[in-house]
Design a protein around this motif. Structure first.
Motif: not given
Length: 240
Positions: A220-238
Motif C-alpha cells: 500500500q505504501r509503495e503502491n505496488v502489487k503484493l506479488r511484486d513486493i514478495a518477488r523483490r523480497i525473495v529475490g533479495t534474499h536469494n
C-alpha cells in the motif's frame, strides 16, 4: 504487450484438407483435441491459425487479432508474413465498416478486395477474399479470426458455417487456456507470498500474521502489487 507468433501453415498429417460431411465432424474433434492440449493461450492461438487453413474451405492464410474500440488492431498469431503485412497496414487507418461490423455481428466478409472500396491494402498483397469470425468480445476489445484467400468470392455460406463451427471450438479452448494460466499465476503468487512471509518471520522474529501484514503495508505504501513486493523480497534474499 501480448507475445506474438508466426507459424508455418504446414500440413497436419491427421487432418484432411477442407473436410466435409462425416470427415468434418472427425476433423473438428481432432482440432479440438489439439487446441486443448496446448498449455498456454499463446500456443492455442498458434495452433488455431494453423488449423484454420485446413478446416475452413478456401482458406490459404489466417490470423488472429485483437481489435480495440476505435479499431486499433493488433495481430496475435498468423500463418505467414502476408497476414502480418495485411493487418499491420490496416493499423492506424480510418475505421472500416468490416471491423466495425464485428462489434454487432459475429461474421464479416470481403467478397473481392479489388471491388470493395477501401481494401487496396489486401488487393496489393494479392488477397481477394477474407472472412472474419468473432472469437471473443467484451466492452473494450474483440478477438477475431480472419481467413484470407487469393481468389474472389471464396467464402460462401457453407464456408462461413464451417468457420463458425471451428471458431466455437477455438473460443472454448482459449477460455480454458486462459483459466489455466490464471490458476498457474495464482499458485505462483501464493508461493511467492509464502516465501516472502517466511523470510520476514525469520529476519524480524515475528509470526506469520505480522509478516503478512508487513507485506500488505509495504504494498500500500509503495503502491505496488503484493506479488511484486514478495518477488523483490525473495529475490533479495536469494541474491538475484
Amino acid at each position: 504487450m501480448p507475445k506474438r507468433f508466426v507459424v508455418a501453415a504446414s500440413d497436419f498429417t491427421d487432418l484432411p484438407r477442407f473436410p466435409v460431411g462425416f470427415e468434418l465432424a472427425e476433423a473438428l474433434t481432432v482440432a479440438s483435441q489439439q487446441l486443448h492440449e496446448k498449455p498456454t493461450r499463446h500456443n492455442t492461438l498458434r495452433t488455431a491459425v494453423r488449423l484454420a487453413v485446413h478446416i475452413m474451405p478456401g482458406a490459404e492464410h489466417a490470423g488472429i487479432s485483437e481489435i480495440e474500440r476505435g479499431n486499433k488492431l493488433r495481430t496475435l498469431a498468423w500463418t505467414d508474413e502476408v497476414v502480418r503485412a495485411a493487418e499491420a497496414r490496416h493499423t492506424g487507418r480510418e475505421p472500416h465498416g468490416h471491423w466495425e461490423r464485428l462489434w454487432h455481428d459475429p461474421v464479416a466478409r470481403i467478397t473481392d478486395s479489388e471491388a470493395d472500396e477501401g481494401w487496396d491494402v489486401l488487393s496489393a498483397l494479392g488477397l481477394r477474399s477474407a472472412l472474419s469470425l468473432r472469437l471473443r468480445a467484451d466492452r473494450r476489445r474483440l478477438t477475431v479470426l480472419t481467413a484470407y484467400a487469393r481468389k474472389p468470392g471464396v467464402f460462401d455460406e457453407a464456408a462461413t458455417h464451417i468457420g463458425r463451427l471451428f471458431t466455437a471450438h477455438v473460443s472454448v479452448a482459449l477460455d480454458s487456456a486462459t483459466v489455466r494460466e490464471q490458476l498457474t499465476e495464482a499458485m505462483h503468487t501464493r508461493d511467492l507470498i509464502g516465501q516472502a512471509t517466511g523470510i520476514l518471520m525469520e529476519r524480524q522474529g515475528i509470526d506469520a500474521t505480522a509478516a503478512f501484514e508487513s507485506l500488505v503495508r509495504a504494498s500500500q505504501r509503495e503502491n505496488v502489487k503484493l506479488r511484486d513486493i514478495a518477488r523483490r523480497i525473495v529475490g533479495t534474499h536469494n541474491g538475484t
